[in-house]
Design a protein around this motif. Structure first.
Motif, PDB file in Angstrom:
ATOM      1  N   THR A   1       1.373  -1.584 -44.760  1.00 13.71           N
ATOM      2  CA  THR A   1       1.563  -2.445 -45.923  1.00 13.71           C
ATOM      3  C   THR A   1       0.268  -3.199 -46.221  1.00 13.71           C
ATOM      4  OG1 THR A   1       3.887  -2.757 -45.384  1.00 13.71           O
ATOM      5  CG2 THR A   1       2.898  -4.370 -46.864  1.00 13.71           C
ATOM      6  N   TYR A   2      -0.097  -3.243 -47.493  1.00 15.11           N
ATOM      7  CA  TYR A   2      -1.277  -3.967 -47.956  1.00 15.11           C
ATOM      8  C   TYR A   2      -0.812  -5.152 -48.795  1.00 15.11           C
ATOM      9  CZ  TYR A   2      -4.136   0.219 -47.035  1.00 15.11           C
ATOM     10  OH  TYR A   2      -4.780   1.279 -46.450  1.00 15.11           O
ATOM     11  N   ILE A   3      -1.303  -6.338 -48.455  1.00 16.80           N
ATOM     12  CA  ILE A   3      -1.113  -7.526 -49.272  1.00 16.80           C
ATOM     13  C   ILE A   3      -2.515  -7.965 -49.694  1.00 16.80           C
ATOM     14  CG2 ILE A   3      -0.262  -9.891 -49.379  1.00 16.80           C
ATOM     15  CD1 ILE A   3       1.979  -7.868 -48.946  1.00 16.80           C
ATOM     16  N   LEU A   4      -2.736  -8.092 -50.985  1.00 16.80           N
ATOM     17  CA  LEU A   4      -4.045  -8.479 -51.507  1.00 16.80           C
ATOM     18  C   LEU A   4      -3.881  -9.758 -52.319  1.00 16.80           C
ATOM     19  CD1 LEU A   4      -3.587  -5.156 -51.977  1.00 16.80           C
ATOM     20  CD2 LEU A   4      -6.021  -5.359 -52.377  1.00 16.80           C
ATOM     21  N   HIS A   5      -4.850 -10.649 -52.211  1.00 18.40           N
ATOM     22  CA  HIS A   5      -4.818 -11.861 -53.020  1.00 18.40           C
ATOM     23  C   HIS A   5      -6.112 -11.949 -53.826  1.00 18.40           C
ATOM     24  CE1 HIS A   5      -3.588 -15.796 -54.328  1.00 18.40           C
ATOM     25  NE2 HIS A   5      -4.850 -16.155 -54.184  1.00 18.40           N
TER      26      HIS A   5
ATOM     27  N   SER B   1      -2.117 -11.470 -64.097  1.00 21.15           N
ATOM     28  CA  SER B   1      -3.153 -11.735 -65.098  1.00 21.15           C
ATOM     29  C   SER B   1      -4.126 -12.827 -64.696  1.00 21.15           C
ATOM     30  CB  SER B   1      -2.529 -12.068 -66.455  1.00 21.15           C
ATOM     31  OG  SER B   1      -1.779 -13.260 -66.369  1.00 21.15           O
ATOM     32  N   GLY B   2      -3.678 -13.869 -64.023  1.00 16.92           N
ATOM     33  CA  GLY B   2      -4.576 -14.956 -63.638  1.00 16.92           C
ATOM     34  C   GLY B   2      -5.033 -14.876 -62.199  1.00 16.92           C
ATOM     35  N   GLY B   3      -4.797 -13.745 -61.557  1.00 11.25           N
ATOM     36  CA  GLY B   3      -5.056 -13.626 -60.125  1.00 11.25           C
ATOM     37  C   GLY B   3      -3.768 -13.874 -59.370  1.00 11.25           C
ATOM     38  N   GLY B   4      -3.839 -13.794 -58.071  1.00 12.33           N
ATOM     39  CA  GLY B   4      -2.651 -13.994 -57.242  1.00 12.33           C
ATOM     40  C   GLY B   4      -2.413 -12.799 -56.343  1.00 12.33           C
ATOM     41  N   THR B   5      -1.198 -12.681 -55.872  1.00  8.08           N
ATOM     42  CA  THR B   5      -0.873 -11.702 -54.840  1.00  8.08           C
ATOM     43  C   THR B   5      -0.439 -10.362 -55.422  1.00  8.08           C
ATOM     44  OG1 THR B   5      -0.250 -13.484 -53.356  1.00  8.08           O
ATOM     45  CG2 THR B   5       0.579 -11.297 -52.813  1.00  8.08           C
ATOM     46  N   ALA B   6      -0.965  -9.311 -54.814  1.00  9.66           N
ATOM     47  CA  ALA B   6      -0.593  -7.937 -55.151  1.00  9.66           C
ATOM     48  C   ALA B   6      -0.126  -7.259 -53.863  1.00  9.66           C
ATOM     49  CB  ALA B   6      -1.779  -7.196 -55.760  1.00  9.66           C
ATOM     50  N   HIS B   7       0.689  -6.236 -54.008  1.00  7.91           N
ATOM     51  CA  HIS B   7       1.314  -5.583 -52.856  1.00  7.91           C
ATOM     52  C   HIS B   7       1.228  -4.068 -53.012  1.00  7.91           C
ATOM     53  CE1 HIS B   7       4.866  -4.099 -50.599  1.00  7.91           C
ATOM     54  NE2 HIS B   7       4.536  -5.051 -49.763  1.00  7.91           N
ATOM     55  N   HIS B   8       0.975  -3.381 -51.888  1.00  8.64           N
ATOM     56  CA  HIS B   8       0.979  -1.922 -51.891  1.00  8.64           C
ATOM     57  C   HIS B   8       1.589  -1.420 -50.587  1.00  8.64           C
ATOM     58  CE1 HIS B   8      -0.246   2.235 -52.405  1.00  8.64           C
ATOM     59  NE2 HIS B   8      -0.852   2.201 -51.235  1.00  8.64           N
ATOM     60  N   ASP B   9       2.618  -0.605 -50.712  1.00  4.08           N
ATOM     61  CA  ASP B   9       3.189   0.058 -49.544  1.00  4.08           C
ATOM     62  C   ASP B   9       2.530   1.414 -49.387  1.00  4.08           C
ATOM     63  OD1 ASP B   9       5.066  -1.714 -48.450  1.00  4.08           O
ATOM     64  OD2 ASP B   9       6.518  -1.229 -50.013  1.00  4.08           O
ATOM     65  N   CYS B  10       2.025   1.669 -48.198  1.00  4.54           N
ATOM     66  CA  CYS B  10       1.447   2.970 -47.860  1.00  4.54           C
ATOM     67  C   CYS B  10       2.086   3.355 -46.533  1.00  4.54           C
ATOM     68  CB  CYS B  10      -0.072   2.854 -47.736  1.00  4.54           C
ATOM     69  SG  CYS B  10      -0.899   4.418 -47.482  1.00  4.54           S
TER      70      CYS B  10
END
Length: 134
Positions: free
Chosen positions: A97-101, A84-93
């Motif tokens: 691997t995707y790490i988004l901040h 909700s306030g931002g931060g790290t998100a993750h997606h496995d493909c």
């Protein structure tokens, strides 16, 4: 800001700039606009890479839950969840691997840092968003 408030604040059109740095040294740049209309998010612009300019677009769908924003691909598959306030998100493909901040600290300017790794992809990207005069 609640996820519903964040999604409401995103509504409208934003200037968008993405710089992509591949591990092999190649670089690309996307410049255009991103428009949120309800939960639908559409990026349109020009992708410049290796001396060529291409028209590019991408559609995602965003949904506010009580604790996060869910981002799905155009076909409805879940891409990732944004705190909700931002931060790290993750997606496995698999096999990548995707790490988004997500950084909302300079709102209304905000950014997403991407790190994508795996046998098929190896790059870093920074996407910056800024408000378009309304």
């Amino acid at each position: 800001m609640t996820p519903a408030d964040r999604l409401a604040a995103l509504q409208g059109t934003w200037r968008t700039l993405r710089v992509i740095r591949h591990a092999d040294g190649a670089r690309a740049r996307f410049a255009g606009e991103t428009r949120w209309d309800g939960g639908r998010c559409v990026e349109t612009g020009t992708l410049s890479q290796r001396g060529h300019d291409l028209q590019a677009s991408r559609t995602t769908h965003w949904q506010a839950t009580p604790t996060e924003l869910r981002v799905s691909f155009a076909d409805g598959r879940l891409f990732h969840e944004v705190p909700s306030g931002g931060g790290t998100a993750h997606h496995d493909c698999p096999p990548d691997t995707y790490i988004l901040h997500y950084d909302f600290s300079a709102w209304p300017r905000w950014s997403i840092r991407w790190r994508v790794t795996g046998p098929r992809k190896d790059y870093r990207a920074l996407t910056r968003y800024g408000p378009v005069s309304r």
